[in-house]
Design a protein around this motif. Structure first.
Motif, PDB file in Angstrom:
ATOM      1  N   LEU A 182       0.829  -1.206   0.000  1.00 40.38           N
ATOM      2  CA  LEU A 182       0.000   0.000   0.000  1.00 40.38           C
ATOM      3  C   LEU A 182       0.864   1.257   0.000  1.00 40.38           C
ATOM      4  O   LEU A 182       1.083   1.906   1.020  1.00 40.38           O
ATOM      5  N   GLY A 183       1.375   1.574  -1.190  1.00 38.71           N
ATOM      6  CA  GLY A 183       2.011   2.860  -1.383  1.00 38.71           C
ATOM      7  C   GLY A 183       0.943   3.882  -1.709  1.00 38.71           C
ATOM      8  O   GLY A 183      -0.116   3.908  -1.086  1.00 38.71           O
ATOM      9  N   VAL A 184       1.175   4.692  -2.696  1.00 41.26           N
ATOM     10  CA  VAL A 184       0.168   5.658  -3.158  1.00 41.26           C
ATOM     11  C   VAL A 184       0.008   5.477  -4.661  1.00 41.26           C
ATOM     12  O   VAL A 184       0.884   4.917  -5.325  1.00 41.26           O
ATOM     13  N   PRO A 185      -1.112   5.930  -5.233  1.00 39.87           N
ATOM     14  CA  PRO A 185      -1.282   5.855  -6.687  1.00 39.87           C
ATOM     15  C   PRO A 185      -0.204   6.650  -7.421  1.00 39.87           C
ATOM     16  O   PRO A 185       0.149   7.748  -7.001  1.00 39.87           O
ATOM     17  N   ILE A 186       0.313   6.092  -8.491  1.00 38.26           N
ATOM     18  CA  ILE A 186       1.332   6.768  -9.291  1.00 38.26           C
ATOM     19  C   ILE A 186       0.695   7.259 -10.578  1.00 38.26           C
ATOM     20  O   ILE A 186       0.446   6.490 -11.513  1.00 38.26           O
ATOM     21  N   ALA A 187       0.390   8.528 -10.626  1.00 39.60           N
ATOM     22  CA  ALA A 187      -0.166   9.158 -11.823  1.00 39.60           C
ATOM     23  C   ALA A 187       0.977   9.829 -12.568  1.00 39.60           C
ATOM     24  O   ALA A 187       1.666  10.675 -12.014  1.00 39.60           O
ATOM     25  N   LEU A 188       1.171   9.468 -13.834  1.00 37.01           N
ATOM     26  CA  LEU A 188       2.272  10.004 -14.620  1.00 37.01           C
ATOM     27  C   LEU A 188       1.811  10.698 -15.894  1.00 37.01           C
ATOM     28  O   LEU A 188       2.635  11.174 -16.667  1.00 37.01           O
ATOM     29  N   LYS A 189       0.505  10.743 -16.116  1.00 36.77           N
ATOM     30  CA  LYS A 189      -0.008  11.414 -17.304  1.00 36.77           C
ATOM     31  C   LYS A 189      -1.355  12.035 -16.979  1.00 36.77           C
ATOM     32  O   LYS A 189      -2.025  11.663 -16.013  1.00 36.77           O
ATOM     33  N   TYR A 190      -1.734  12.985 -17.818  1.00 37.99           N
ATOM     34  CA  TYR A 190      -3.046  13.597 -17.657  1.00 37.99           C
ATOM     35  C   TYR A 190      -4.106  12.679 -18.257  1.00 37.99           C
ATOM     36  O   TYR A 190      -4.084  12.385 -19.448  1.00 37.99           O
ATOM     37  N   ASP A 191      -5.015  12.223 -17.409  1.00 39.84           N
ATOM     38  CA  ASP A 191      -6.119  11.369 -17.874  1.00 39.84           C
ATOM     39  C   ASP A 191      -7.232  11.464 -16.842  1.00 39.84           C
ATOM     40  O   ASP A 191      -7.215  10.786 -15.818  1.00 39.84           O
ATOM     41  N   PRO A 192      -8.245  12.316 -17.092  1.00 39.66           N
ATOM     42  CA  PRO A 192      -9.315  12.513 -16.116  1.00 39.66           C
ATOM     43  C   PRO A 192     -10.105  11.252 -15.808  1.00 39.66           C
ATOM     44  O   PRO A 192     -10.745  11.166 -14.763  1.00 39.66           O
ATOM     45  N   SER A 193     -10.056  10.262 -16.707  1.00 41.08           N
ATOM     46  CA  SER A 193     -10.858   9.061 -16.496  1.00 41.08           C
ATOM     47  C   SER A 193     -10.158   8.002 -15.665  1.00 41.08           C
ATOM     48  O   SER A 193     -10.791   7.041 -15.230  1.00 41.08           O
ATOM     49  N   GLN A 194      -8.863   8.163 -15.417  1.00 40.68           N
ATOM     50  CA  GLN A 194      -8.144   7.108 -14.720  1.00 40.68           C
ATOM     51  C   GLN A 194      -8.515   7.075 -13.240  1.00 40.68           C
ATOM     52  O   GLN A 194      -8.667   8.099 -12.592  1.00 40.68           O
ATOM     53  N   MET A 195      -8.702   5.884 -12.749  1.00 41.35           N
ATOM     54  CA  MET A 195      -8.957   5.653 -11.325  1.00 41.35           C
ATOM     55  C   MET A 195      -7.922   4.653 -10.860  1.00 41.35           C
ATOM     56  O   MET A 195      -8.127   3.439 -10.926  1.00 41.35           O
ATOM     57  N   LEU A 196      -6.819   5.167 -10.395  1.00 39.82           N
ATOM     58  CA  LEU A 196      -5.650   4.340 -10.158  1.00 39.82           C
ATOM     59  C   LEU A 196      -5.685   3.661  -8.792  1.00 39.82           C
ATOM     60  O   LEU A 196      -6.063   4.281  -7.793  1.00 39.82           O
ATOM     61  N   PRO A 197      -5.258   2.403  -8.727  1.00 39.00           N
ATOM     62  CA  PRO A 197      -5.081   1.751  -7.428  1.00 39.00           C
ATOM     63  C   PRO A 197      -3.784   2.218  -6.783  1.00 39.00           C
ATOM     64  O   PRO A 197      -2.975   2.921  -7.414  1.00 39.00           O
ATOM     65  N   ARG A 198      -3.575   1.826  -5.556  1.00 36.55           N
ATOM     66  CA  ARG A 198      -2.314   2.118  -4.884  1.00 36.55           C
ATOM     67  C   ARG A 198      -1.220   1.230  -5.461  1.00 36.55           C
ATOM     68  O   ARG A 198      -1.396   0.027  -5.633  1.00 36.55           O
TER      69      ARG A 198
END
Length: 491
Positions: A182-198
């Protein structure tokens, strides 16, 4: 930022609290529809790239309504109020009052401060992501001053690394601790629809390392505007990158490399250690040679009386409620120059803090006394303590020798200490907090080293076996928006 009239406006995206830069070539104030991605013409040349990168620094500040609040006030505040040496007075505005409750009512999914921290950091990340997405598409403008596209993109990578390091430090357990999945979600691009897991804790630190490595093109000393030396501490440069490497290596317990990068900072002659005679005036004058990077506030660009760090911490501020404990103050000897320079038993304003209902009485912190005072993020002396911590785990005899030498030379000529084992680690961390109180370290330092505590003023107790010491909860708002994110166990 000074003399910058255009700032990056942002658009909320539901999942992850993400926000994207919205701008045109000439006007960074234009807002797009929240459902639309950033315009493809937003960053088209070096000029607009530079404005966008400066926008990242604006986002690291605290704004006038407190909705954007991270490095400028919230992070240093939480590090002290959730540790053993700071507290909210019984006479308070209700801001941060949950941090003084022994029942640990601060650590709940509904906490507005935790939500603000999460949103603010991911907002910075989203803007950095958009900037980084333009990497390789911007040519060097030979008519501009000392910045280059490579250096500007390097700054964006370093900002993103800083944010992910802060997120994983607060919202996950330390490396080797509990729930390493359980780290944190890694968002690396702009994508309003993404719902990232940890992502896992390891994956987050791997991404931090990638961003630090991608920042190697950063300037040795940022002098973005020829003839204006004041910009040197306003932009991230090589020394800041080396400092972040040392923080990163401490976090992953690679103490040999933490020592190496700490020494790189110490060897950087563009900055000099704060000396015994410079302590008293350090926080009252900007552009100090000790300072590597600071967030700039001016009379035209400040959080205001309600939301800045002085609002709650300084006895001359509007709410005058957050203080150091008397037990912390009493750790300083009479010959320690920091005692009188940075703290006061009487404070300023009315009623006097000597009349407050707290027992023992509060100790005023005099580091930040004006809303337009710059907030220091990196200064050279941190490298001393990063190195001491690394040496404690690899060469404790050397750590002891260097600790005593530094304190006697730079802060307290009468200092004596000869402890070993965990007493030495505790002394290193104590001296670091005596140096850096309200600069953003204590809670995460204790957590990283597994040092539990009881706050003597509030009796709040935390230890490594408690979920509250291991990780903040994912904010309820984020859980509701993102079904793919897992809550930390126990919340």
């Amino acid at each position: 930022m000074k003399n910058i009239k255009t700032k990056i406006n942002t658009l909320a995206v539901v999942s992850l609290g993400l926000f994207a830069t919205s701008c045109s070539e000439d006007n960074f104030l234009k807002q797009e529809s929240p459902t639309n991605p950033p315009t493809e013409t937003a960053i088209t040349n070096e000029k607009t790239l530079e404005i966008a990168v400066k926008g990242l620094y604006n986002l690291m500040q605290t704004n006038s309504d407190g909705s954007q609040n991270s490095y400028g006030a919230l992070i240093p505040t939480l590090n002290e109020l959730l540790g053993d040496n700071g507290f909210v007075s019984l006479r308070n505005s209700n801001r941060f009052s949950a941090t003084r409750q022994p029942t640990l009512t601060f650590f709940v999914r509904q906490s507005g401060d935790i939500q603000t921290l999460w949103n603010s950091l991911y907002k910075i990340i989203a803007n950095a992501n958009y900037i980084i997405s333009k990497e390789g598409t911007i040519s060097d403008d030979i008519t501009t001053e000392e910045q280059t596209p490579q250096n500007l993109f390097a700054q964006a990578h370093l900002v993103r690394a800083m944010c992910y390091h802060t997120l994983v430090s607060f919202f996950s357990d330390k490396v080797g601790g509990a729930n390493q999945n359980l780290g944190v979600p890694i968002a690396l691009k702009y994508d309003p629809s993404q719902m990232l897991p940890r992502s896992s804790v390891q994956a987050v630190y791997d991404q931090i390392k990638k961003d630090l490595d991608a920042a190697q093109a950063i300037n040795e000393v940022n002098q973005a505007y020829a003839g204006d030396p004041s910009t040197k501490t306003k932009l991230l440069g090589k020394a800041a990158l080396d400092m972040m490497y040392s923080r990163y290596y401490l976090s992953i317990k690679d103490y040999a490399n933490a020592n190496v990068y700490s020494q790189k900072v110490l060897d950087n002659n563009k900055y000099s250690l704060l000396t015994l005679g410079q302590v008293a005036g350090f926080f009252t004058s900007e552009q100090q040679p000790e300072t590597i990077f600071e967030l700039e506030y001016t009379s035209n660009d400040q959080p205001g009386a309600n939301d800045g760090i002085t609002a709650t911490w300084y006895s001359g501020g509007r709410y005058r409620q957050n203080f150091a404990t008397r037990a912390f103050y009493d750790q300083y000897s009479a010959t320690d120059v920091r005692k009188a320079a940075w703290y006061s038993l009487t404070g300023v304003g009315s009623p006097s803090i000597t009349t407050f209902p707290d027992v023992p009485k509060p100790v005023d912190v005099k580091k930040y006394t004006s809303p337009d005072q710059d907030i220091i993020i990196f200064r050279k002396t941190e490298a001393v303590f990063n190195q001491l911590e690394a040496l404690y785990y690899t060469d404790p005899a050397s750590a002891l020798t260097k600790l005593v030498a530094w304190v006697k030379t730079y802060r307290d000529p009468a200092y004596v200490f000869a402890g070993t084992g965990t007493a030495l680690l505790d002394e290193i961390l104590k001296q670091k907090n005596m140096e850096f109180f309200l600069e953003g370290f204590r809670y995460t330092d204790l957590k990283r080293n597994g040092r539990g505590f009881t706050n003597p003023q509030t009796t709040v107790t935390l230890n490594p076996g408690m979920k509250e010491f291991q990780a903040f909860p994912v904010p309820l708002q984020e859980q509701n928006a993102n079904p793919n994110i897992q809550q930390y166990p126990g919340y």
